[in-house]
Design an enzyme around this catalytic site. Structure first.
Site, short mmCIF file in Angstrom:
data_model
loop_
_atom_site.label_atom_id
_atom_site.label_comp_id
_atom_site.label_asym_id
_atom_site.label_seq_id
_atom_site.Cartn_x
_atom_site.Cartn_y
_atom_site.Cartn_z
N LYS A 1 -21.48 -15.52 2.49
CA LYS A 1 -22.89 -15.23 2.71
C LYS A 1 -23.59 -14.52 1.57
O LYS A 1 -23.03 -13.60 0.97
CB LYS A 1 -23.01 -14.32 3.94
CG LYS A 1 -22.65 -14.98 5.23
CD LYS A 1 -23.11 -14.04 6.30
CE LYS A 1 -22.55 -14.35 7.66
NZ LYS A 1 -22.51 -13.09 8.42
N GLY B 1 -13.86 -3.14 0.52
CA GLY B 1 -15.18 -2.54 0.73
C GLY B 1 -15.54 -1.58 -0.40
O GLY B 1 -16.68 -1.58 -0.88
N ARG C 1 0.83 -1.21 0.00
CA ARG C 1 0.00 0.00 0.00
C ARG C 1 0.87 1.26 0.00
O ARG C 1 0.46 2.28 -0.57
CB ARG C 1 -0.93 0.00 1.21
CG ARG C 1 -2.06 -0.97 1.02
CD ARG C 1 -3.13 -0.77 2.06
NE ARG C 1 -4.32 -1.49 1.65
CZ ARG C 1 -5.20 -2.00 2.50
NH1 ARG C 1 -5.03 -1.90 3.79
NH2 ARG C 1 -6.26 -2.63 2.05
N GLY D 1 -10.41 -7.55 -1.28
CA GLY D 1 -10.82 -8.47 -0.23
C GLY D 1 -10.29 -9.87 -0.44
O GLY D 1 -9.18 -10.05 -0.94
P1 AMP Z 1 -16.48 -13.17 1.81
O1 AMP Z 1 -15.69 -12.34 2.76
O2 AMP Z 1 -17.95 -13.06 1.95
O3 AMP Z 1 -16.01 -13.01 0.36
O4 AMP Z 1 -16.22 -14.66 2.21
C1 AMP Z 1 -14.95 -15.23 2.16
C2 AMP Z 1 -14.90 -16.37 3.10
O5 AMP Z 1 -15.90 -17.31 2.75
C3 AMP Z 1 -13.58 -17.09 3.07
O6 AMP Z 1 -12.96 -16.95 4.31
C4 AMP Z 1 -13.97 -18.53 2.79
O7 AMP Z 1 -13.28 -19.45 3.59
C5 AMP Z 1 -15.44 -18.57 3.14
N1 AMP Z 1 -16.16 -19.62 2.40
C6 AMP Z 1 -16.20 -19.80 1.06
N2 AMP Z 1 -16.90 -20.90 0.74
C7 AMP Z 1 -17.33 -21.43 1.90
C8 AMP Z 1 -18.11 -22.58 2.24
N3 AMP Z 1 -18.58 -23.40 1.29
N4 AMP Z 1 -18.36 -22.81 3.54
C9 AMP Z 1 -17.88 -21.99 4.50
N5 AMP Z 1 -17.15 -20.89 4.25
C10 AMP Z 1 -16.86 -20.62 2.97
#
Ligand code: AMP
Length: 398
Positions: A206, A378, A35, A355
């Site tokens: 999620k 973000g 950065r 991210g």
């Molecule tokens: P996000 O920050 O919403 O992009 O989510 C990323 C996180 O989702 C990572 O730390 C992954 O380990 C987790 N992740 C991805 N696929 C799965 C899954 N099938 N079950 C649980 N966690 C997951």
């Protein structure tokens, strides 16, 4: 179009530059200086064009007085000095006489860095959030210290803070720096004016975190590939058994409505790599329905093939969110497979929102294989949602 550094006269001016020096520091040592390096084009341009340069940034969060000693920008000042090969004057204040006098005494081409802007969030152990809640008086004060404001901190562009929106609202001349300029050019090309076929890939834990992105990209993309933990809420909506996989019960109806309105645009995995608990050991594989004692932790090999075949003809690809638990050696294949498919596309414009997906691509060794990897998690997510970024919006237009 926002004004850029090339549109303003900085010669002999005191230029206030909001940079993103929010770097990881362990035991006083900076473990990743990317950065800091990302701000160099702007800083070097200002040096060459005889500006008096005042840099400032946040570092992490300040929740109590005791945080301040651990979250000082002093080590960053030393690192910047080393990288620039030039003296950087560090002022350990965010306001006060020493800061004002040091800025007044700056000569053309000299660089000053002042203390963590989020020190303004806690005063005498009281949480006041002057920086993070864009305190009017603080924005005015910081603006009074210079002639021109340059926002080069993309990572906080989605925030309305005193050190971006506050200053820009109270100064007559403002523009974006080279880093923010590049981010905006790339995101605009990838999201607002994509060449078709445009394939979006959305993953991560999620559905609730990605609703805005799905909404916006459904209007723009030709196909939306959905993987990661969030895919299981969609499977449930289709009536499949998902075993112990992640599921947001309160988003099942929403997932159903997306599937209805997407008219075949949404592409879901067709198999999963599973385990009987959330741990990194040898996977089992399942098709669309999972056994009751299994949880899906990655997409399976057939899904990788399917996604690769969809990506093959894409002219624009935007990716946000891993396909599985890529942090686990046994469940990173889906994310690697998608990464590889995008990396090997010939002549396509490929974009990763920051991210976890950016971290995954870099960690897996694909850093140079994408047209652009955004530096702001973000901020790029909000851009993909079609939202206005306040830190950019407030900058003067050309
Ligand atoms: P996000 O920050 O919403 O992009 O989510 C990323 C996180 O989702 C990572 O730390 C992954 O380990 C987790 N992740 C991805 N696929 C799965 C899954 N099938 N079950 C649980 N966690 C997951």
């Amino acid at each position: 179009m926002k004004k850029t550094l090339n549109d303003v006269n900085v010669n002999g001016k005191t230029v206030l530059v909001r940079v993103d020096f929010n770097v990881p520091i362990k035991d006083g040592i900076i473990t990743d200086d990317n950065r800091i390096r990302a701000a160099l084009p702007t800083i070097n341009y200002l040096i060459e064009n005889n500006a008096k340069i005042v840099l400032f940034s946040h570092l992490s969060r300040i929740k109590e007085e005791a945080d301040k000693s651990k979250k000082s920008l002093q080590p960053i000042s030393k690192k910047l000095e080393e990288i620039l090969g030039k003296k950087v004057l560090f002022v350990n204040q965010t306001r006060g006489t020493e800061l004002e006098t040091s800025i007044k005494n700056l000569k053309e081409g000299e660089v000053l860095l002042f203390e963590n802007t989020r020190f303004e969030d806690v005063k005498n152990n009281e949480v006041v959030k002057f920086e993070s809640k864009n305190n009017e008086e603080l924005g005015k004060y910081w603006a009074s210290l210079g002639d021109v404001f340059v926002n080069d901190a993309f990572g906080t562009a989605h925030r309305k803070h005193a050190s971006n929106v506050g200053i820009a609202s109270n100064i007559s001349e403002s523009c974006v720096g080279f880093l923010v300029q590049k981010e905006l050019e790339m995101l605009s090309k990838g999201i607002d004016k994509p060449e078709h076929p445009f394939v979006a890939i959305i993953g991560g834990a999620k559905v609730s975190d990605k609703i805005g992105v799905i909404d916006n990209l459904l209007k723009k993309a030709d196909k939306i590939i959905i993987g990661g933990g969030m895919a299981f809420t969609f499977f449930k909506a289709q009536g499949h058994s998902i075993g112990k996989s992640l599921c947001e019960e309160d988003k099942i109806d929403l997932a159903k409505s997306y599937l209805d309105k997407a008219e075949g645009k949404i592409v879901l995995p067709v198999d999963s790599a599973t385990n009987n608990e959330f741990k990194d050991s040898k996977p089992s594989f399942a098709g669309l329905d999972l056994p009751e004692d299994q949880m899906g932790l990655d997409i399976g090999p057939k899904s990788i093939d399917l996604f690769q075949s969809i990506l093959k003809d894409a002219k624009t690809v935007a990716w946000n969110g891993p396909m599985g638990v890529f942090e686990f050696e046994n469940f990173k294949n889906g994310t690697v497979g998608v990464c590889e498919a995008i990396a090997n596309l010939d002549g396509a414009f490929t974009l990763i929102g920051g991210g976890d997906s950016a971290a995954a691509a870099i960690q897996l060794g694909y850093k140079d294989k994408f047209t652009h990897i955004s530096t702001g998690g973000g901020a790029s997510l909000e851009y993909m949602e079609g939202k206005v970024l306040p830190g950019v919006d407030i900058i003067k237009n050309k």
